[in-house]
Design a protein around this motif. Structure first.
Motif, PDB file in Angstrom:
ATOM      1  N   ALA A   1       0.804  -1.125   0.181  1.00  0.00           N
ATOM      2  CA  ALA A   1       0.043   0.016   0.105  1.00  0.00           C
ATOM      3  C   ALA A   1       0.881   1.236  -0.135  1.00  0.00           C
ATOM      4  CB  ALA A   1      -0.789   0.049   1.214  1.00  0.00           C
ATOM      5  N   MET A   2       2.034   1.166   0.689  1.00  0.00           N
ATOM      6  CA  MET A   2       2.700   2.233   0.771  1.00  0.00           C
ATOM      7  C   MET A   2       3.480   2.567  -0.436  1.00  0.00           C
ATOM      8  SD  MET A   2       4.506   1.726   4.594  1.00  0.00           S
ATOM      9  CE  MET A   2       5.708   3.052   4.215  1.00  0.00           C
ATOM     10  N   GLU A   3       4.033   1.551  -1.072  1.00  0.00           N
ATOM     11  CA  GLU A   3       4.713   1.659  -2.412  1.00  0.00           C
ATOM     12  C   GLU A   3       3.576   2.267  -3.244  1.00  0.00           C
ATOM     13  OE1 GLU A   3       6.548  -1.263  -5.747  1.00  0.00           O
ATOM     14  OE2 GLU A   3       6.048  -2.160  -3.741  1.00  0.00           O
ATOM     15  N   LEU A   4       2.296   1.756  -3.441  1.00  0.00           N
ATOM     16  CA  LEU A   4       1.418   2.400  -4.369  1.00  0.00           C
ATOM     17  C   LEU A   4       1.199   3.699  -4.157  1.00  0.00           C
ATOM     18  CD1 LEU A   4      -0.705   1.793  -6.490  1.00  0.00           C
ATOM     19  CD2 LEU A   4      -2.104   1.021  -4.663  1.00  0.00           C
ATOM     20  N   ILE A   5       0.785   4.261  -2.825  1.00  0.00           N
ATOM     21  CA  ILE A   5       0.648   5.686  -2.760  1.00  0.00           C
ATOM     22  C   ILE A   5       1.690   6.495  -3.121  1.00  0.00           C
ATOM     23  CG2 ILE A   5       1.365   5.576  -0.358  1.00  0.00           C
ATOM     24  CD1 ILE A   5      -1.307   7.747  -1.866  1.00  0.00           C
ATOM     25  N   GLN A   6       2.882   5.995  -2.762  1.00  0.00           N
ATOM     26  CA  GLN A   6       4.359   6.707  -3.340  1.00  0.00           C
ATOM     27  C   GLN A   6       4.183   6.998  -4.640  1.00  0.00           C
ATOM     28  OE1 GLN A   6       7.461   4.537  -1.522  1.00  0.00           O
ATOM     29  NE2 GLN A   6       6.676   5.109   0.702  1.00  0.00           N
TER      30      GLN A   6
END
Length: 488
Positions: A256-261
């Motif tokens: 999820a963090m990779e996606l929002i970044q």
């Protein structure tokens, strides 16, 4: 201190009946407040710059904060034990949920209190309001959707098990932010222009003085979606820190963090391109030789703002990706676009030379003395010069203060290094391979103006590099006279 009934972590050996305890020092509440302060330090004030910006504001002029509520305030009792780490995790998830609720309230308020009355009272035209508010309306349903999903995750005892998959599923909706954020550059310019109209200025001032605004101006509200966008990586990082290895979220949260970044990086890139195009269109040339190819080839701005020349003349200076452009502010038509008259010849970044002038040193082409009445000692100056395709040029410039000066110097050095690296790469490539590399810092610009109390200070940075270093954890910030209390 009032007595309260709270949920507190207990040892494995303790009985369930010992979980609900009357305590004079609410440990759980203190823990929740500590977590909230930790989040606020890095987000509500929108992270601090390397040096503080000095403002001269009275305490009463700061916006009012919302009354904040902790997750522990909503819990009456639990049927099982909670570790301190789990309590922290629940507090951050609750902060994520409450932030969505408050954002929805604020965006709805903007529509009802600003947009609709200004349209009905004919303070601005529908076209002007459309340009200023952009696609704000389309963002409200997106956040209502996330809020409903997050609230649906809360169990009977108001705890949330997994949040990662929900965020993963919802984040792609945020691509709608590209359109909204790209519009903000022109929206801000038009809003500032319309404030010259007495009816507009009077209406906005009355709204800001009203209790519902928390002393935030219209632009603070319009900027809330962008500031909310860059808060998601921080919140997920905080949730991840409190998630044990065996938890189901342990696998989903990094994805999820990779996606929002990636989404934030894309928003930043597109916003930077839109900003560059906006100011490029506003440049007015007195002669064709000023239309250097580097201006059109630039994809983003490093920074821009007001500086003074040796004669005390105010200049608006733009540091584009490939070129430094000095301009003189032009008298603005109330209905026309923002325009800047190009002053002298633009200076390609690859040919720039930079000199930090010690305080008190006059420029080589003239003295600052006499330009600034009562200021015998010249401060915060630097010199830029260039040689190359045109005759040599040198400009000694004065910033508003030492912090402003250092930001200019930092941006100039970065532009010079990257331009020379690009030039060196190009000299070793075939003509067909001479493609400009992607910028290492994404898209946006410092707006370095003469006074930080009256203007904003923007920086959009590459979230992948920032977050991987795990230092500031934030990828974008805005510091203005009101934003440090712009609570979400």
């Amino acid at each position: 201190m009032p007595w309260c009934c709270i949920v507190k972590p207990v040892d494995k050996s303790a009985s369930v009946t010992g979980i609900i305890t009357q305590v004079k020092t609410p440990a759980l509440k203190r823990l929740g407040q500590s977590i909230q302060r930790s989040i606020s330090f890095r987000t509500e004030a929108r992270p601090l710059p390397p040096m503080p910006i000095r403002t001269r504001q009275k305490a009463s002029s700061f916006p009012r904060r919302r009354n904040s509520q902790l997750w522990s305030d909503t819990v009456d009792s639990l049927s099982h034990e909670l570790s301190t780490k789990e309590i922290k995790r629940q507090e951050v998830i609750y902060e994520l949920t409450q932030g969505e609720k408050q954002l929805i309230e604020d965006l709805s308020l903007v529509k009802k209190v600003y947009y609709e009355p200004m349209l009905k009272l004919d303070i601005m035209t529908e076209s002007e309001l459309g340009q200023i508010f952009g696609t704000l309306d389309s963002l409200i349903p997106l956040h209502e959707d996330l809020l409903a999903r997050l609230e649906g995750l809360r169990g009977a005892e108001k705890t949330v098990q997994e949040v990662g998959p929900t965020m993963m599923d919802w984040f792609p909706c945020l691509e709608a932010y590209i359109t909204y954020c790209c519009n903000q550059v022109g929206a801000k310019a038009l809003l500032d222009q319309k404030k010259q109209d007495k009816r507009v200025e009077h209406f906005l001032r009355l709204c800001q003085e009203s209790s519902f605004s928390r002393k935030l101006d219209l632009w603070n509200f319009l900027d809330l979606p962008r500031s909310r966008l860059v808060k998601y990586p921080l919140l997920l990082k905080e949730i991840q820190k409190s998630t044990p290895p065996e938890h189901p979220d342990e696998e989903a949260l990094p994805h999820a963090m990779e996606l929002i970044q990636r989404i934030i990086t894309e928003v930043n890139l597109k916003t930077g391109e839109a900003e560059c195009q906006f100011y490029r269109r506003g440049l007015c040339y007195s002669e064709d030789s000023q239309r250097v190819s580097e201006i059109q080839a630039s994809r983003f701005l490093y920074c821009h703002g007001e500086l003074k020349s040796t004669k005390g003349q105010k200049l608006h200076v733009f540091l584009f990706e490939l070129v430094l452009v000095l301009t003189r502010p032009m008298a603005q038509d109330r209905e026309g676009p923002v325009q800047f008259q190009v002053y002298r010849q633009p200076l390609p970044a690859a040919h720039l030379h930079l000199e930090d002038l010690p305080d008190g040193e006059p420029s080589s082409s003239g003295s600052f003395r006499g330009a600034f009445t009562g200021n015998d000692k010249v401060k915060n100056c630097f010199r830029v010069s260039a040689t190359g395709r045109s005759k040599p040029q040198s400009h000694s410039l004065q910033a508003n203060d030492s912090f402003n000066k250092q930001q200019w110097i930092s941006c100039l050095r970065q532009a010079m290094v990257q331009s020379r690296d690009r030039q060196a790469q190009g000299s070793h490539c075939k003509p067909s391979e001479r493609l400009s590399p992607e910028p290492t810092r994404a898209t946006g610009a410092f707006q370095l103006n003469g006074s930080f109390t009256d203007t904003e200070f923007h920086c959009y940075c590459d979230c992948d590099s920032r977050l991987s270093q795990d230092n500031t954890q934030l990828v974008s910030y805005t510091l203005s006279r009101n934003c440090e209390n712009n609570v979400m």
